[in-house]
Design an enzyme around this catalytic site. Structure first.
Site, PDB file in Angstrom:
ATOM      1  N   GLY A 147     137.421 135.830  31.767  1.00 53.69           N
ATOM      2  CA  GLY A 147     137.506 135.729  33.230  1.00 53.69           C
ATOM      3  C   GLY A 147     138.497 134.647  33.598  1.00 53.69           C
ATOM      4  O   GLY A 147     138.295 133.873  34.535  1.00 53.69           O
TER       5      GLY A 147
ATOM      6  N   LEU B  58     138.912 129.108  38.834  1.00 57.08           N
ATOM      7  CA  LEU B  58     138.687 128.063  37.830  1.00 57.08           C
ATOM      8  C   LEU B  58     139.419 128.377  36.528  1.00 57.08           C
ATOM      9  O   LEU B  58     140.040 127.503  35.922  1.00 57.08           O
ATOM     10  CB  LEU B  58     137.172 127.928  37.568  1.00 57.08           C
ATOM     11  CG  LEU B  58     136.780 126.980  36.442  1.00 57.08           C
ATOM     12  CD1 LEU B  58     137.177 125.540  36.766  1.00 57.08           C
ATOM     13  CD2 LEU B  58     135.262 127.047  36.193  1.00 57.08           C
TER      14      LEU B  58
ATOM     15  N   ILE C  76     134.392 142.153  29.992  1.00 58.75           N
ATOM     16  CA  ILE C  76     133.270 141.552  29.268  1.00 58.75           C
ATOM     17  C   ILE C  76     132.097 142.516  29.113  1.00 58.75           C
ATOM     18  O   ILE C  76     131.214 142.321  28.270  1.00 58.75           O
ATOM     19  CB  ILE C  76     132.837 140.213  29.929  1.00 58.75           C
ATOM     20  CG1 ILE C  76     131.833 139.450  29.070  1.00 58.75           C
ATOM     21  CG2 ILE C  76     132.301 140.420  31.334  1.00 58.75           C
ATOM     22  CD1 ILE C  76     132.254 139.212  27.662  1.00 58.75           C
TER      23      ILE C  76
ATOM     24  N   TYR D 228     123.600 136.736  43.705  1.00 57.66           N
ATOM     25  CA  TYR D 228     124.389 135.812  42.882  1.00 57.66           C
ATOM     26  C   TYR D 228     123.503 134.658  42.393  1.00 57.66           C
ATOM     27  O   TYR D 228     123.482 134.325  41.210  1.00 57.66           O
ATOM     28  CB  TYR D 228     125.547 135.303  43.734  1.00 57.66           C
ATOM     29  CG  TYR D 228     126.411 134.227  43.133  1.00 57.66           C
ATOM     30  CD1 TYR D 228     127.186 134.466  42.010  1.00 57.66           C
ATOM     31  CD2 TYR D 228     126.476 132.960  43.727  1.00 57.66           C
ATOM     32  CE1 TYR D 228     128.010 133.470  41.480  1.00 57.66           C
ATOM     33  CE2 TYR D 228     127.296 131.970  43.213  1.00 57.66           C
ATOM     34  CZ  TYR D 228     128.057 132.225  42.091  1.00 57.66           C
ATOM     35  OH  TYR D 228     128.876 131.238  41.579  1.00 57.66           O
TER      36      TYR D 228
HETATM   37  C1  AKB Z   1     130.444 130.625  45.995  1.00 62.23           C
HETATM   38  O1  AKB Z   1     130.650 130.197  47.143  1.00 62.23           O
HETATM   39  O2  AKB Z   1     129.929 131.711  45.740  1.00 62.23           O
HETATM   40  C2  AKB Z   1     130.801 129.716  44.839  1.00 62.23           C
HETATM   41  C3  AKB Z   1     129.640 128.918  44.382  1.00 62.23           C
HETATM   42  C4  AKB Z   1     129.156 127.779  45.187  1.00 62.23           C
HETATM   43  O3  AKB Z   1     129.095 129.200  43.362  1.00 62.23           O
HETATM   44  N1  AKB Z   1     131.884 128.861  45.214  1.00 62.23           N
END
Ligand code: AKB
Length: 320
Positions: free
Chosen positions: A10, A15, A55, A145
């Site tokens: 990735g 990053l 991946i 997430y």
């Molecule tokens: C996001 O905003 O999703 C990322 C994080 C804080 O993990 N920058």
């Protein structure tokens, strides 16, 4: 530095792009293998090996591992918070199956000795203490997430405890840098605001005034990532993921910092679906365990970051 070979998965994201550059200056261009589903046009990727790698493709991963035998892997491939909410099924698949593929490869191949995997402030949730968010406290993420990050933290710890894989992780705040663009995060406004300040003198923010979030300037993010990976194993006492802090600010505070350099700069607010995500996250992180275990200390506060961002973006836009 010994001739370790490092694989970054990735690598074409915000990053990864900067991490590949930083790792190549430590290990040498030939010893840092960049990989992503598609190569980006950033010249960083022309300086050393690049492999097209999804991946989720276990066979493809195995071929890359056999070819380069990397002892250290930085696994960065993931969907971020805002994009994940648009496609939660795929976000879960990519974020979790991608992690399993790396962890299982580390367990089964005998090639990989150390795995870096990023977590996020998103692993916290609406019932977390928002100010001075502790290392150990309530974690009830409400985004897909965040759920994948919390589950991932427990998995990397499990692989350390059960199979001795040297897994290391940081809970990143929002990352801000000028060399590469963020993609799909809730904290992304804090990058685009600098570009807008120089291009048009105004910024429409997708978060509301008063939305304080933890943030980190990219040089500090790289420093923390390399420090935790190079720290002696006995110093890494947390194998889920370390709280990591740099600064915290609300949109009006970053705007005020920019206005010190561009007095006419203005900000307007049009909060969208990302506001609910931001509201569920911490505002100020307590990173005392990172400080005491492996000596973490950031170099940048908001004004120092603003000065550096504007200086470098002025060069980028040929305004200097
Ligand atoms: C996001 O905003 O999703 C990322 C994080 C804080 O993990 N920058």
């Amino acid at each position: 530095m010994s001739k370790e070979t490092v694989l970054v998965i990735g690598s074409c994201g915000q990053l990864g792009t900067e991490l590949v550059e930083a790792l190549r200056s430590i290990y040498g261009d030939a010893f840092v293998i960049a990989s992503d589903v598609q190569k980006s046009s950033n010249p960083v990727f022309d300086a050393g090996p690049f492999e097209s790698l999804d991946i989720l493709d276990q066979e493809g991963l195995s071929i890359v591992l056999q070819k380069y035998k990397p002892s250290h892997v930085y696994h960065l491939a993931a969907l971020l918070s805002a994009t994940s909410e648009k496609n939660p099924d795929f976000a879960w698949k990519l974020n979790m199956d991608g992690l399993f593929n790396i962890l299982n490869a580390a367990r089964d191949s005998g090639i990989i000795k150390k795995v870096y995997w990023p977590s996020s402030i998103a692993a916290f949730g609406p019932n977390t203490e928002r100010f001075g968010t502790p290392q150990y406290g309530t974690m009830d993420p409400s985004t897909i997430y965040g759920i994948s990050k919390l589950a991932g933290e427990l998995y990397v710890q499990y692989y350390f405890n059960r199979w001795g894989i040297d897994t290391r992780s940081l809970r990143y705040p929002g990352l801000i840098g000028y060399k590469s663009a963020p993609g799909g995060g809730t904290t992304d406004y804090a990058v685009s605001i600098y570009h807008d300040a120089l291009k048009s003198g105004e910024h429409t923010c997708f978060l509301a005034e008063g939305t304080t979030l933890p943030m980190l300037y990219m040089p500090d993010a790289l420093k923390a990532t390399l420090e935790i990976m190079h720290a002696p194993a006995e110093n890494i006492k947390i194998r889920t993921s370390y709280n990591l802090a740099g600064m915290s600010f609300a949109p009006e505070e970053i705007a005020a910092s920019i206005a010190k350099h561009i007095p006419a700069f203005s900000i307007h607010y049009e909060p969208d679906y990302r506001q609910a995500i931001a509201n569920s996250w911490p505002a100020v992180i307590d990173d005392s365990r990172a400080q005491s275990d492996w000596g973490w200390k950031p170099d940048y506060d908001l004004d120092k970051m603003t000065a550096d961002m504007l200086l470098n973006l002025r060069k980028h836009y040929k305004l200097a």
